[in-house]
Scaffold this motif. Structure first.
Motif: not given
Length: 414
Positions: A145, A166, A169, A284
């Motif tokens: 991410r 990734g 969130e 995730s």
């Protein structure tokens, strides 16, 4: 430039330092858009790849991750810079190391850039160099991410590259307010792992249509969700105890601050923040455009852990740190030696696997350190003796096709 040495007996420490600097020596001007200059070590990486390449060699899947390496000293002319330290040493200058491996876990190449380079700025230049150096025109890039951004995704799609990235969130409004609120049912999946099974719940969420469509894979790991709840409860218990003593010191603690709200001149636990944080327990999210199933996307992304394992091996087992060199070339050569060690370790692992066993690297290195040889001259004869092998040393030598010398051998002195 090269270095000629007549025999192994002529090797001295300064020869190794010279060769190390030669490995990191620049070859010419920096390529357009490249993060780092082209060096001798780049040529070796390309030749190693070409050596194992055949008609069936495929780089359709590549994994990339980064880590930081700190310096005890200035850290070269350009590499040593202060930045976000993954070594938890913000007091030291550092460099950023990016490692790319293929689907079989073999290292392909490394990129070394100044320590203040953000991860989000690294992915596309590395992808560009992969295309130029190894002829990769279509591939699925897997990265974490820290490298995701709208510009990165747009650039990958413009190049026709697939990706599994990734996603953030907590900080992405789209994920927080749309993806995680999607009402579609999740599908249970069980993955076999080295230390037992992992229970996951998975679903796919699509947004938009046509070329502008966005595809997300949401997973919930029950074991991780339980761990997140327990960790949060431990923080809350500590927070409640501290609030009874006084709340002024809590504001500087980031673990506590995320759960607090102010009320007048005091602070109290915010139930709304607790509920918001609970939404992310065990969750995730992946962003992908690859033509694969959600399960395949999850499995490929979890394989990214192998890059992290390689970093740990390079830092620990292969003694990448500490770094004391004063020149960029020597620093690049030093780190590239760890890349070569990882490449050899991967090949040795393959050879050992073919014989039905896998060595534990640190134990193997310790056993090899104990394997010693001594030479004695007496009565016109030269007697050579070695210590007995321990652990899996003998099996490893057999797997590599290398014969150990006899325990004792003798021959006439010259």
């Amino acid at each position: 430039m090269g270095y000629a040495i007549d025999s192994a007996e002529d090797l001295a420490l300064h020869h190794f330092y010279r060769v190390m600097a030669w490995l990191g020596e620049e070859l010419g001007d920096r390529q357009a858009g490249a993060l780092a200059p082209r060096c001798v070590k780049d040529v070796i990486e390309e030749q190693l790849f070409e050596r194992r390449r055949d008609l069936f060699t495929d780089l359709s899947l590549v994994f990339m991750d980064t880590t930081s390496l700190c310096f005890y000293g200035e850290g070269g002319e350009t590499l040593g810079r202060r930045g976000h330290s993954k070594d938890y040493r913000p007091d030291l200058a550092q460099m950023i190391l990016a490692l790319v491996i293929d689907a079989e876990g073999r290292p392909i190449c490394t990129e070394m850039v100044p320590g203040n380079t953000a991860d989000v700025k690294i992915l596309m230049p590395v992808v560009t160099r992969l295309r130029e150096r190894f002829g990769i025109t279509r591939a699925c890039v897997v990265a974490d991410r820290g490298m995701i951004s709208a510009d990165t995704i747009a650039a990958l799609e413009a190049l026709g590259m697939e990706y599994i990235l990734g996603a953030r969130e907590r900080t992405s409004r789209v994920i927080r307010d749309v993806v995680l609120k999607d009402k579609a049912a999740m599908v249970p999946l069980v993955l076999d792992r080295q230390h037992g099974e992992t229970q996951l719940w998975v679903k796919e969420v699509r947004m938009g249509k046509g070329k502008a469509a966005q595809r997300y894979i949401v997973t919930v790991n029950e074991a991780e969700a339980k761990k997140d709840r327990e960790n949060r409860q431990a923080i809350i218990d500590g927070l409640q105890a501290q609030l009874k003593k006084g709340d002024k010191a809590l504001v500087g603690n980031s673990a506590y601050r995320r759960y607090l709200r102010s009320r007048g001149n005091a602070f109290e636990i915010d139930p709304g923040k607790l509920a918001e944080e609970a939404r992310f327990d065990g969750v995730s999210v992946l962003r992908t455009n690859a033509r694969i199933t959600p399960l395949q996307a999850v499995i490929r992304y979890r394989d990214l852990l192998e890059v992290e394992a390689l970093f740990r091996a390079a830092k620990a087992s292969f003694d990448t740190r500490p770094i004391f060199h004063q020149a960029d070339a020597a620093i690049r050569g030093h780190v590239f030696c760890s890349f070569l060690a990882l490449t050899l370790a991967k090949e040795l692992k393959r050879l050992c696997g073919a014989r039905g066993f896998q060595p534990e690297w640190q134990k193997l290195l310790n056993d090899l350190d104990r394997l010693q040889q001594a030479t004695i001259e007496k009565g016109g004869k030269v007697i050579t003796t070695r210590t007995h092998v321990t652990g899996q040393v003998g099996n490893v030598f057999k797997a590599a096709g290398i014969a150990l010398p006899h325990n004792i051998s003798e021959h006439p002195a010259d």
